[in-house]
Write an enzyme that holds these catalytic residues in place. Sequence first.
Site, PDB file in Angstrom:
ATOM      1  N   ALA A   1       0.884  -1.095   0.017  1.00 33.11           N
ATOM      2  CA  ALA A   1       0.023  -0.120   0.018  1.00 33.11           C
ATOM      3  C   ALA A   1       0.712   1.102   0.023  1.00 33.11           C
ATOM      4  CB  ALA A   1      -1.016  -0.042   1.276  1.00 33.11           C
TER       5      ALA A   1
ATOM      6  N   GLY B   1       0.807  -4.796   0.584  1.00 31.99           N
ATOM      7  CA  GLY B   1      -0.520  -5.092   0.022  1.00 31.99           C
ATOM      8  C   GLY B   1      -0.077  -5.607  -1.284  1.00 31.99           C
TER       9      GLY B   1
ATOM     10  N   GLU C   1      -0.813  -9.114  -0.775  1.00 28.20           N
ATOM     11  CA  GLU C   1      -1.807  -9.533  -0.292  1.00 28.20           C
ATOM     12  C   GLU C   1      -2.924  -9.391  -1.727  1.00 28.20           C
ATOM     13  OE1 GLU C   1      -1.773  -6.284   2.492  1.00 28.20           O
ATOM     14  OE2 GLU C   1      -2.769  -7.703   3.946  1.00 28.20           O
TER      15      GLU C   1
ATOM     16  N   GLU D   1       4.626  -4.847   7.153  1.00 27.75           N
ATOM     17  CA  GLU D   1       3.836  -4.058   7.877  1.00 27.75           C
ATOM     18  C   GLU D   1       4.372  -3.782   9.367  1.00 27.75           C
ATOM     19  OE1 GLU D   1       2.456  -6.234   6.165  1.00 27.75           O
ATOM     20  OE2 GLU D   1       1.006  -5.572   4.892  1.00 27.75           O
TER      21      GLU D   1
HETATM   22  N1  CAA Z   1       4.619   3.250  -0.661  1.00 25.25           N
HETATM   23  C1  CAA Z   1       4.870   4.507  -1.101  1.00 25.25           C
HETATM   24  N2  CAA Z   1       6.099   4.627  -1.883  1.00 25.25           N
HETATM   25  C2  CAA Z   1       7.044   3.598  -2.217  1.00 25.25           C
HETATM   26  C3  CAA Z   1       6.503   2.189  -1.358  1.00 25.25           C
HETATM   27  C4  CAA Z   1       5.260   2.215  -0.903  1.00 25.25           C
HETATM   28  N3  CAA Z   1       4.956   0.748  -0.246  1.00 25.25           N
HETATM   29  N4  CAA Z   1       7.493   1.316  -1.807  1.00 25.25           N
HETATM   30  C5  CAA Z   1       8.342   2.054  -2.576  1.00 25.25           C
HETATM   31  N5  CAA Z   1       8.327   3.476  -2.571  1.00 25.25           N
HETATM   32  C6  CAA Z   1       8.800   4.315  -3.375  1.00 25.25           C
HETATM   33  C7  CAA Z   1      10.014   4.947  -2.728  1.00 25.25           C
HETATM   34  O1  CAA Z   1       9.644   5.768  -1.820  1.00 25.25           O
HETATM   35  C8  CAA Z   1      10.818   5.369  -3.799  1.00 25.25           C
HETATM   36  O2  CAA Z   1      10.335   6.802  -3.993  1.00 25.25           O
HETATM   37  P1  CAA Z   1      11.272   7.931  -4.091  1.00 25.25           P
HETATM   38  O3  CAA Z   1      11.871   7.743  -5.236  1.00 25.25           O
HETATM   39  O4  CAA Z   1      10.105   9.051  -4.527  1.00 25.25           O
HETATM   40  O5  CAA Z   1      12.008   8.128  -2.973  1.00 25.25           O
HETATM   41  C9  CAA Z   1      10.493   4.530  -4.896  1.00 25.25           C
HETATM   42  O6  CAA Z   1       9.383   3.659  -4.643  1.00 25.25           O
HETATM   43  C10 CAA Z   1      11.663   3.527  -5.337  1.00 25.25           C
HETATM   44  O7  CAA Z   1      11.758   2.744  -4.070  1.00 25.25           O
HETATM   45  P2  CAA Z   1      13.032   2.627  -3.062  1.00 25.25           P
HETATM   46  O8  CAA Z   1      13.971   3.638  -3.436  1.00 25.25           O
HETATM   47  O9  CAA Z   1      12.907   2.280  -1.668  1.00 25.25           O
HETATM   48  O10 CAA Z   1      13.834   1.194  -3.796  1.00 25.25           O
HETATM   49  P3  CAA Z   1      14.659   0.168  -3.328  1.00 25.25           P
HETATM   50  O11 CAA Z   1      15.015  -0.799  -4.508  1.00 25.25           O
HETATM   51  O12 CAA Z   1      15.763   0.947  -2.621  1.00 25.25           O
HETATM   52  O13 CAA Z   1      13.973  -0.503  -2.081  1.00 25.25           O
HETATM   53  C11 CAA Z   1      11.918  -1.893  -1.317  1.00 25.25           C
HETATM   54  C12 CAA Z   1      12.767  -1.274  -2.581  1.00 25.25           C
HETATM   55  C13 CAA Z   1      12.458  -2.662  -0.371  1.00 25.25           C
HETATM   56  C14 CAA Z   1      10.545  -2.349  -1.790  1.00 25.25           C
HETATM   57  C15 CAA Z   1      11.561  -0.452  -0.677  1.00 25.25           C
HETATM   58  O14 CAA Z   1      10.970   0.318  -1.398  1.00 25.25           O
HETATM   59  C16 CAA Z   1      10.509  -0.469   0.694  1.00 25.25           C
HETATM   60  O15 CAA Z   1      10.877  -1.153   1.478  1.00 25.25           O
HETATM   61  N6  CAA Z   1       9.179  -0.342   0.333  1.00 25.25           N
HETATM   62  C17 CAA Z   1       8.134  -0.396   1.382  1.00 25.25           C
HETATM   63  C18 CAA Z   1       7.828  -1.813   1.359  1.00 25.25           C
HETATM   64  C19 CAA Z   1       6.633  -1.926   2.420  1.00 25.25           C
HETATM   65  O16 CAA Z   1       6.934  -1.650   3.608  1.00 25.25           O
HETATM   66  N7  CAA Z   1       5.237  -2.191   1.992  1.00 25.25           N
HETATM   67  C20 CAA Z   1       4.454  -2.460   3.040  1.00 25.25           C
HETATM   68  C21 CAA Z   1       3.383  -1.122   2.989  1.00 25.25           C
HETATM   69  S1  CAA Z   1       2.110  -1.141   4.156  1.00 25.25           S
HETATM   70  C22 CAA Z   1       0.973  -1.985   3.470  1.00 25.25           C
HETATM   71  O17 CAA Z   1       0.995  -2.609   2.533  1.00 25.25           O
HETATM   72  C23 CAA Z   1      -0.436  -2.231   4.341  1.00 25.25           C
HETATM   73  C24 CAA Z   1      -1.186  -3.215   3.928  1.00 25.25           C
HETATM   74  O18 CAA Z   1      -1.295  -4.289   4.563  1.00 25.25           O
HETATM   75  C25 CAA Z   1      -2.394  -2.973   2.966  1.00 25.25           C
END
Ligand code: CAA
Length: 258
Positions: A66, A109, A112, A132
């Site tokens: 998400a 998500g 999911e 999460e």
């Molecule tokens: N939401 C918003 N933006 C996100 C995102 C997310 N879940 N995941 C990645 N992005 C964005 C980053 O902020 C970044 O944007 P900017 O360039 O503007 O900074 C861009 O995508 C590229 O991401 P990274 O620079 O972080 O890429 P990376 O290769 O270094 O890392 C990754 C990849 C490990 C997937 C890392 O992006 C990450 O950890 N993302 C979040 C994963 C996460 O926590 N997901 C759970 C979300 S909560 C949820 O999903 C709730 C639910 O149950 C419904």
Amino acid sequence: MTDHENIVVSRDGRVATITLNRPKALNALNHALMTEFVAAAEELDADPEVGCIVVTGSQKAFAAGADIKEMLEQSYADVYVKDWFSAWDRFGALRTPTIAAVSGYALGGGCEVAMMCDIIVAAESAKFGQPEINLGVLPGMGGSQRLTRAVGKAKAMDLILTGRQIGAEEAERSGLVARVVPTEELLDQVGEIASGIAEKSLPAVYAAKEAVQVALESTLTEGIRFERRTFMAAFAFEDRTEGMQAFSEKRAPQFRHR
Ligand code: CAA
């Protein structure tokens, strides 16, 4: 089909593909994407010319979860009033078979949405996880429920409480994923599976999918009763006569309701 900002919808015969398309955010699932995605999926589901729906992302990310930046702005009242994420339930309720073709990250998500699909095919590059917990929350699109049903308590607790990622091989070993394929062959192999399903009898496919879903939501006795009645009801399908006749005549079936 109408233009979309966050997804691409394509058709190849009876197979439709929805590609998540927010590359700058690794296909993070914001509200706009969810709205477009679910509307497109429902439109495809209502079309009897569509026999299978493939959901995919990019090579780097199926979806990284998400949209965290969007969620950061929301209060409890906001998400409660908007019934945040509830539209995804409509995707989970489609009758048309769905296949998630996962390459790269399927986190939060993203994992999911993959689990909402009937079959997950993973590229060797795929990484699954429910991170999460690292954001101070818990899965919110069904992860704690579907992951536990898919892989059992031990692995679900491990993934949800630690937030660690698993690769395609561990995901297959755990029962999360149906097949693992070489990354460069993902879409071709999923396309073959999807067109194979799409050529079968549509009413039989709907009934078979429903029966498996009932297995997840009922007792064994109730589930077996449901299956037997549904199996008997399938004798009313013209395609059932055709399927059995074709077998006896040693020819391929010509399903009318495909
Ligand atoms: N939401 C918003 N933006 C996100 C995102 C997310 N879940 N995941 C990645 N992005 C964005 C980053 O902020 C970044 O944007 P900017 O360039 O503007 O900074 C861009 O995508 C590229 O991401 P990274 O620079 O972080 O890429 P990376 O290769 O270094 O890392 C990754 C990849 C490990 C997937 C890392 O992006 C990450 O950890 N993302 C979040 C994963 C996460 O926590 N997901 C759970 C979300 S909560 C949820 O999903 C709730 C639910 O149950 C419904």
